[in-house]
Motif scaffolding. Structure first.
Motif, PDB file in Angstrom:
ATOM      1  N   VAL A  60     -17.442  -3.245  -3.131  1.00  0.00           N
ATOM      2  CA  VAL A  60     -17.343  -2.525  -1.859  1.00  0.00           C
ATOM      3  C   VAL A  60     -17.840  -1.079  -1.980  1.00  0.00           C
ATOM      4  CG1 VAL A  60     -15.843  -1.892   0.054  1.00  0.00           C
ATOM      5  CG2 VAL A  60     -15.367  -3.974  -1.254  1.00  0.00           C
ATOM      6  N   ALA A  82     -11.720  -3.407   9.790  1.00  0.00           N
ATOM      7  CA  ALA A  82     -11.989  -3.130   8.370  1.00  0.00           C
ATOM      8  C   ALA A  82     -12.809  -4.230   7.704  1.00  0.00           C
ATOM      9  CB  ALA A  82     -10.676  -2.902   7.615  1.00  0.00           C
ATOM     10  N   GLU A 129     -14.556   3.660   5.105  1.00  0.00           N
ATOM     11  CA  GLU A 129     -13.225   3.701   5.698  1.00  0.00           C
ATOM     12  C   GLU A 129     -12.171   3.307   4.678  1.00  0.00           C
ATOM     13  OE1 GLU A 129     -12.264   1.747   9.490  1.00  0.00           O
ATOM     14  OE2 GLU A 129     -14.422   1.462   9.587  1.00  0.00           O
ATOM     15  N   PHE A 139     -16.222  -5.725   5.845  1.00  0.00           N
ATOM     16  CA  PHE A 139     -17.193  -5.122   4.936  1.00  0.00           C
ATOM     17  C   PHE A 139     -18.518  -5.017   5.683  1.00  0.00           C
ATOM     18  CE2 PHE A 139     -14.520  -7.714   1.882  1.00  0.00           C
ATOM     19  CZ  PHE A 139     -13.659  -6.668   1.636  1.00  0.00           C
ATOM     20  N   ARG A 166      -8.630  -0.886   1.498  1.00  0.00           N
ATOM     21  CA  ARG A 166      -7.324  -1.535   1.502  1.00  0.00           C
ATOM     22  C   ARG A 166      -7.454  -3.016   1.808  1.00  0.00           C
ATOM     23  NH1 ARG A 166      -2.509   2.197   3.972  1.00  0.00           N
ATOM     24  NH2 ARG A 166      -2.334   3.484   2.129  1.00  0.00           N
ATOM     25  N   SER A 167      -8.323  -3.328   2.755  1.00  0.00           N
ATOM     26  CA  SER A 167      -8.448  -4.743   3.089  1.00  0.00           C
ATOM     27  C   SER A 167      -9.006  -5.504   1.893  1.00  0.00           C
ATOM     28  CB  SER A 167      -9.286  -4.935   4.355  1.00  0.00           C
ATOM     29  OG  SER A 167     -10.645  -4.713   4.085  1.00  0.00           O
ATOM     30  N   ALA A 168      -9.944  -4.885   1.160  1.00  0.00           N
ATOM     31  CA  ALA A 168     -10.476  -5.563  -0.024  1.00  0.00           C
ATOM     32  C   ALA A 168      -9.347  -5.864  -1.004  1.00  0.00           C
ATOM     33  CB  ALA A 168     -11.546  -4.703  -0.686  1.00  0.00           C
ATOM     34  N   ALA A 169      -8.468  -4.883  -1.213  1.00  0.00           N
ATOM     35  CA  ALA A 169      -7.349  -5.097  -2.131  1.00  0.00           C
ATOM     36  C   ALA A 169      -6.433  -6.198  -1.608  1.00  0.00           C
ATOM     37  CB  ALA A 169      -6.573  -3.800  -2.316  1.00  0.00           C
ATOM     38  N   ARG A 205     -10.820 -14.086   7.739  1.00  0.00           N
ATOM     39  CA  ARG A 205     -10.845 -13.582   6.372  1.00  0.00           C
ATOM     40  C   ARG A 205      -9.425 -13.452   5.808  1.00  0.00           C
ATOM     41  NH1 ARG A 205     -13.188  -7.605   5.122  1.00  0.00           N
ATOM     42  NH2 ARG A 205     -11.246  -7.133   6.206  1.00  0.00           N
ATOM     43  N   PRO A 244      -1.095  -4.638  -4.440  1.00  0.00           N
ATOM     44  CA  PRO A 244      -1.534  -5.350  -3.229  1.00  0.00           C
ATOM     45  C   PRO A 244      -2.387  -6.584  -3.528  1.00  0.00           C
ATOM     46  CG  PRO A 244      -1.847  -2.995  -2.958  1.00  0.00           C
ATOM     47  CD  PRO A 244      -1.391  -3.210  -4.364  1.00  0.00           C
ATOM     48  N   HIS A 245      -3.291  -6.464  -4.519  1.00  0.00           N
ATOM     49  CA  HIS A 245      -4.213  -7.579  -4.710  1.00  0.00           C
ATOM     50  C   HIS A 245      -3.554  -8.788  -5.344  1.00  0.00           C
ATOM     51  CE1 HIS A 245      -4.550  -5.557  -8.676  1.00  0.00           C
ATOM     52  NE2 HIS A 245      -4.850  -6.747  -9.135  1.00  0.00           N
ATOM     53  N   PHE A 286       0.812  -1.216   0.000  1.00  0.00           N
ATOM     54  CA  PHE A 286       0.000   0.000   0.000  1.00  0.00           C
ATOM     55  C   PHE A 286       0.842   1.260   0.000  1.00  0.00           C
ATOM     56  CE2 PHE A 286      -2.954  -3.089   1.978  1.00  0.00           C
ATOM     57  CZ  PHE A 286      -3.855  -3.100   0.936  1.00  0.00           C
ATOM     58  N   PHE A 328      -6.381  -5.244   9.927  1.00  0.00           N
ATOM     59  CA  PHE A 328      -6.181  -3.850  10.300  1.00  0.00           C
ATOM     60  C   PHE A 328      -6.649  -3.601  11.723  1.00  0.00           C
ATOM     61  CE2 PHE A 328      -6.244  -3.953   5.750  1.00  0.00           C
ATOM     62  CZ  PHE A 328      -5.350  -2.980   5.362  1.00  0.00           C
ATOM     63  N   PHE A 364     -15.136 -13.680   0.706  1.00  0.00           N
ATOM     64  CA  PHE A 364     -14.700 -12.686  -0.278  1.00  0.00           C
ATOM     65  C   PHE A 364     -13.365 -13.016  -0.960  1.00  0.00           C
ATOM     66  CE2 PHE A 364     -12.732  -8.651  -1.518  1.00  0.00           C
ATOM     67  CZ  PHE A 364     -13.713  -8.111  -2.330  1.00  0.00           C
ATOM     68  N   PRO A 419     -21.825  -0.757  -3.278  1.00  0.00           N
ATOM     69  CA  PRO A 419     -22.842  -1.092  -2.259  1.00  0.00           C
ATOM     70  C   PRO A 419     -22.810  -0.144  -1.063  1.00  0.00           C
ATOM     71  CG  PRO A 419     -21.319  -2.954  -2.604  1.00  0.00           C
ATOM     72  CD  PRO A 419     -20.973  -1.922  -3.604  1.00  0.00           C
ATOM     73  N   LEU A 420     -21.615   0.306  -0.679  1.00  0.00           N
ATOM     74  CA  LEU A 420     -21.554   1.193   0.480  1.00  0.00           C
ATOM     75  C   LEU A 420     -22.013   2.607   0.121  1.00  0.00           C
ATOM     76  CD1 LEU A 420     -18.329   0.011   2.327  1.00  0.00           C
ATOM     77  CD2 LEU A 420     -20.708  -0.495   2.833  1.00  0.00           C
ATOM     78  N   HIS A 441     -21.429  -4.268   4.797  1.00  0.00           N
ATOM     79  CA  HIS A 441     -22.645  -4.686   4.105  1.00  0.00           C
ATOM     80  C   HIS A 441     -22.690  -6.182   3.876  1.00  0.00           C
ATOM     81  CE1 HIS A 441     -19.481  -4.137   1.218  1.00  0.00           C
ATOM     82  NE2 HIS A 441     -20.196  -4.674   0.240  1.00  0.00           N
ATOM     83  N   ALA A 489      -9.457   1.922   5.226  1.00  0.00           N
ATOM     84  CA  ALA A 489      -8.933   0.592   5.575  1.00  0.00           C
ATOM     85  C   ALA A 489      -9.797  -0.517   4.982  1.00  0.00           C
ATOM     86  CB  ALA A 489      -8.841   0.442   7.095  1.00  0.00           C
ATOM     87  N   VAL A 490     -11.104  -0.248   4.831  1.00  0.00           N
ATOM     88  CA  VAL A 490     -11.989  -1.259   4.239  1.00  0.00           C
ATOM     89  C   VAL A 490     -11.597  -1.491   2.775  1.00  0.00           C
ATOM     90  CG1 VAL A 490     -14.364  -1.709   3.527  1.00  0.00           C
ATOM     91  CG2 VAL A 490     -13.891  -0.839   5.814  1.00  0.00           C
TER      92      VAL A 490
END
Ligand SMILES: Nc1ncnc2c1ncn2[C@@H]1O[C@H](COP(=O)(O)OP(=O)(O)O)[C@@H](O)[C@H]1O
Ligand SMILES: [Mg+2]
Lengths: 355, 291
Positions: free
Chosen positions: B207, A88, B186, A90, B191-194, A149, A75-76, A55, A84, A101, B210-211, A92, B188-189
């Motif tokens: 992400v 962090a 956020e 999701f 970043r965490s997805a990535a 996760r 990163p991905h 990051f 974190f 995920f 929907p948010l 929803h 961080a959300v």
């Protein structure tokens, strides 16, 4: 490097072009090792983690995971699990969907992903909470979901940034054991960030102490505690008495110690001290009620006693310096402010730090 | 309001905050309530009464509205336009709101000023500005005449021109709604997805979108409702043949002095708005509409 699974060399990073958030940070971790970054706030722990995760781009230096350079890898595509500080998750998605995920992103078929995610939730003790949304979970439970996760896709590395910072003390200790158990079970190479030294001591195979963007020491917890390389490390990890010392006889291991006068120290330590000058570290528990054969003795004029039940901390003065001594709870009974307590310490219980 | 009711005045240490809290806020809002009652509720009541009494008692106007092709067409036209405007503000506003949420603090502040700047100019002025831009001697007509030759296209007094102007006038509401929702995500959300393996497109789809949905719903509702009752812009630069309901109401009053008919149309407009807001409220809670 021999067997290094994670290798970081000479990382330099500045956010503003002037001050260095990271100043030539180098370290490595073996496969399955649990390494903790310990240091005060702003010392560069998170920055190092973010560079590893991709990051933040370093200004200089390299990161290698399993022999592969991470330069230019987004990163991905790194396959690194990150937890974190504030979880962090999701918001929803349900706990199960959160854990699914990373599998869905890897094109794992939905049914298989659901099964694997459920297994992982089971491993972190949340088998019955898969259908809850993050807001319906407690802090500790959210933490477990975040952990599940980050682990479900068999990451090459697990990075945790102060994951227990928001939990209360009991839950913290419980989660520490939990994290350690899961980490052992999965044998995943882990970097854990904390500013809590007792947490670092409890969890780690190795501790890397950060200060001001630099690594102060990189060693096992016991090594860090017993033989800190700098005064900063000695102060940051555990309770300490630090006294100026000057070697007067390197061969015999005699040092003139501030407040304590001529004292016996380990000759092998005395001989390697640059200029014969340094600081003597006496952990409070190294000061014991004196027996006749203790090589170094002093009398502590007690000013304050703090009882912990199993032990007690005596704070008092000797030879013009303030000293802290930790003695057994039973031995401390009957000692109060104003008492004169004879104490002694052995050369091998002390440690000399170069000035 | 809750902050006002808190017993922070420090005059009497033994005052009972709860008891005080019950009447104090009401006292403070009393002038506003009186104002609203005198100049909003009373006229509104009159409109309601007039819709069934003027010129003679009965529901004749409503029957006429429900059966007369003209009124039904106006209603359909109004709803279609409001929907179109809402969707257009969403499509145009999303990239802007997204850029604002992504920008650094300075850039975001600057963009915020630019977006809200149009709030500072009266929308009458903005409507006239569109008249100049789209008019026969405006820059677009000139450009088209120079490049393509021939007569310039009819831009003004069409459905196109009123839609364009309303999109322009209402887009800040959409952008602010979206921005509020996007800002709440956020970092961080994301970043965490990535870190979990999501490439940027997936992060956006799974992400961010929907948010941002609450902001989308807010923005659409807000713009739709505001657009339903729009008067000046469609009247001034819209097509005279494709009027919106507010324009027709004004027309009824000014041209025909048909107060009863105008009142009935107003009631229909009010009811439509209430229904939209009611659906929103049942689903999301009305207190969230303004962010
Ligand atoms: N995004 C950022 N922008 C500017 N400065 C930053 C940023 N993140 C961290 N810093 C600075 O870099 C230094 C190291 O920060 P950090 O790595 O977060 O420390 P730690 O995690 O040990 O508390 C601090 O001086 C901090 O102020
Ligand atoms: Mg940090």
């Amino acid at each position: 490097m021999d067997g290094a699974y994670l290798e970081i060399r000479d990382l330099v990073k500045s956010y503003d072009g002037k001050t260095r958030a990271l100043d030539r940070v180098s370290l490595s971790a073996r496969r399955g090792e649990f390494v903790t970054f310990l240091g005060p706030s702003g010392s560069g722990k998170t920055t190092t983690l973010m560079v590893i995760a991709g990051f933040e781009a370093p200004d200089a230096g390299l990161v290698r995971v399993a022999g592969q350079s991470m330069a230019g890898v987004p990163p991905h595509k790194r396959g690194i699990g990150v937890v974190f500080q504030n979880y962090a998750l999701f918001p929803h998605r349900t706990a199960l969907q959160n854990v699914m995920f990373p599998l869905l992103m890897r094109k794992v078929p939905r049914a298989q992903a659901a099964r694997k995610a459920a297994e992982m939730l089971d491993l972190v003790g949340l088998a019955d909470f898969g259908n809850r949304h993050p807001r319906q979970l407690s802090g500790g439970q959210q933490q477990r979901v975040a952990l599940a996760r980050a682990l479900v896709f068999d990451p090459t590395l697990l990075l945790l940034d102060e994951p227990l910072g928001a939990l209360d003390k009991n839950l913290r200790e419980q989660m520490q054991l939990e994290i350690k158990r899961i980490q052992r079970a999965l044998h995943v190479t882990t970097v854990f960030v904390t500013h809590d030294q007792s947490e670092a001591m409890a969890l780690s195979d190795r501790i890397v102490v950060f200060e001001g963007g630099r690594i102060q020491q990189d060693a096992t917890p016991l090594e860090i505690y017993n033989r800190p390389r700098t005064e900063f490390v000695a102060r940051f990890v555990g309770d300490s008495n630090l006294l100026r010392a000057r070697i007067t006889d390197p061969g015999a291991g005699i040092a003139e110690v501030e407040g304590l006068g001529p004292s016996r120290v380990l000759p092998q330590q005395a001989q390697v001290l640059p200029n014969g000058q340094g600081t003597l570290l006496l952990r409070p528990e190294a000061l014991a009620p004196a027996e006749a054969d203790a090589p170094n003795r002093l009398v502590l004029a007690v000013e304050e006693v703090v009882h912990f039940g199993d032990s007690a901390l005596l704070i008092g003065r000797a030879g013009g310096v303030t000293l802290r001594a930790r003695i057994g709870g039973r031995a401390a009974q009957g000692i109060g402010a104003g008492a004169q307590v004879p104490l002694g310490w052995r050369p091998d219980a002390a440690h000399l730090i170069g000035a | 309001m809750r902050a006002v009711a808190s017993p922070a005045t420090g005059d009497a240490g033994f005052a009972v905050p709860a008891a005080r809290g019950t009447w104090r806020p009401w006292l403070l809002v009393a002038p506003l309530l009186a104002f609203l009652a005198a100049f909003f509720l009373v006229p509104l009541g009159q409109v309601l009464v007039m819709s069934v009494t003027d010129p003679e008692p009965g529901f004749g106007h409503f029957v006429a509205i429900a059966t007369d092709g003209f009124f039904l067409r106006v209603l359909a036209q109004t709803f279609a336009t409001a929907l179109l405007v809402a969707v257009l503000t969403l499509l145009l506003g999303f990239p802007l709101a997204y850029a604002m949420a992504e920008a650094g603090p300075r850039m975001a502040a600057l963009m915020m000023v630019l977006v809200t700047m149009s709030f500072w100019t009266s929308f009458l002025v903005r409507t006239y500005a569109w008249m100049v831009i789209l008019g026969k001697s405006g820059p677009i007509a000139w450009l088209s005449a120079t490049l393509l030759g021939g007569a310039p296209p009819e831009l003004l007094f069409t459905r196109f021109s009123s839609t364009l102007a309303m999109v322009h006038i209402l887009i800040p509401y959409m952008v602010l709604s979206l921005y509020a929702a996007l800002r709440r995500i956020e970092p961080a959300v994301l970043r965490s997805a990535a870190s979990l393996g999501a490439p940027p497109v997936s992060v956006f789809r799974h992400v961010i979108l929907p948010l941002a949905a609450p902001g989308v719903v807010n923005g659409l509702t807000l713009v739709f409702v505001l657009c339903l009752g729009f008067y000046v812009t469609p009247v001034l630069i819209g097509s005279p043949r494709e009027q919106m309901i507010a324009g027709v109401i004004g027309h009824q009053v000014e041209e025909f002095l048909a107060f009863g008919e105008a009142s009935a149309l107003s009631v229909v407009l009010l009811a439509s708005t209430m229904i939209v807001l009611g659906v929103y409220h049942r689903r999301f809670g009305l207190d969230r509409l303004w962010g």
